[in-house]
Scaffold this active site. Structure first.
Site, PDB file in Angstrom:
ATOM      1  CG  ASP A  76       2.612  35.286  15.298  1.00 31.73           C
ATOM      2  OD1 ASP A  76       1.470  35.774  15.223  1.00 31.73           O
ATOM      3  OD2 ASP A  76       3.018  34.373  14.562  1.00 31.73           O
ATOM      4  NE  ARG A  90       0.349  35.014  12.580  1.00 34.47           N
ATOM      5  CZ  ARG A  90       1.063  34.487  11.597  1.00 34.47           C
ATOM      6  NH1 ARG A  90       0.546  34.395  10.397  1.00 34.47           N
ATOM      7  NH2 ARG A  90       2.273  34.048  11.831  1.00 34.47           N
TER       8      ARG A  90
END
Ligand SMILES: [Zn+2]
Length: 236
Positions: A143, A145
């Protein structure tokens, strides 16, 4: 210690009537910004009691409900059933319109790896890898982000505390580190379909999301974006 955050400012704000495919409609105050850390065009949607012309400190009541939503072209726009993003977005807009708050639409497609790489990852998933391993196989973190721009937007909007609409512990942790005071974490519904069940299970088990996924034989209730709830016993 909160990380130091460079400041962003509101660039333009306009009123925008919204209507979704299922007929749900509401009004948003749409904000663009100057000075966001990554230079991308992230936008905030003020909803409910935040849909009027923005003036800082005009809302002394409970903290606004805020959801950072990461862009998903396939799910948000085309209704892809490989993920639950479209349903999450639809649910978030309605919940925030009721409570008063902001949807932060973050241009970090595919958990931050981009649209083409996301489709590459889907191809690997079709060969048997789960969503996390597929990203790793492509050389990305599971991930990628980053919520720095979300924290900048929260500050530019003059919000001193927020109720966070999210099941993702990483969002809350990153925003806290960036100095956002989170008074409450409000869970989103589980949007289950035949094609995204594996993806949701992976999010719950590997991403430590607080999704309450039912197991076989268990009685369960799901929120279906815009169409109410679905209740039943899980069968193979
Ligand atoms: Zn998606």
């Amino acid at each position: 210690m909160p990380r130091k955050l460079s400041s962003a400012t509101i660039r333009t704000q306009v009123t925008m009537p919204l209507r979704f495919a299922d007929g749900f409609s509401t009004t948003a105050r749409v904000f663009t910004f100057n000075g966001l850390a990554d230079g991308l065009e992230h936008v905030a949607f003020g909803l409910g009691d935040r849909s009027g012309v923005f003036t800082p400190d005009a809302h002394p009541g409970p903290p606004p409900l805020v959801r950072p939503h990461s862009e998903c072209l396939t799910g948000d726009v085309f209704g892809s059933q490989r993920c639950d993003c479209g349903a999450q977005l639809r649910e978030a807009v309605e919940l925030i319109a009721e409570a008063g708050g902001y949807l932060l639409y973050l241009r970090q497609e595919g958990r931050g790896i981009g649209l083409y790489a996301k489709v590459d990852a889907y191809a690997l998933q079709d060969e048997g890898l789960d969503t996390y391993d597929a990203n790793l196989a492509l050389g990305y973190a599971a991930d990628q982000r980053d919520y720095t721009v979300a924290a900048q937007m929260v500050r530019a909007l003059g919000l001193t505390r927020v109720a966070l609409l999210s099941n993702n512990p990483d969002k809350a942790a990153q925003l806290s580190r960036l100095g956002v005071a989170i008074t409450d974490q409000v869970p989103t519904g589980v949007h289950l379909s035949a094609t995204n069940a594996g993806y949701l299970a992976t999010k719950a088990h590997r991403g430590a999301h607080t999704l309450d996924l039912p197991t076989l034989g268990q009685h369960a209730k799901w929120v279906i974006g815009g169409a109410g709830t679905l209740e039943g016993t899980v069968v193979p």
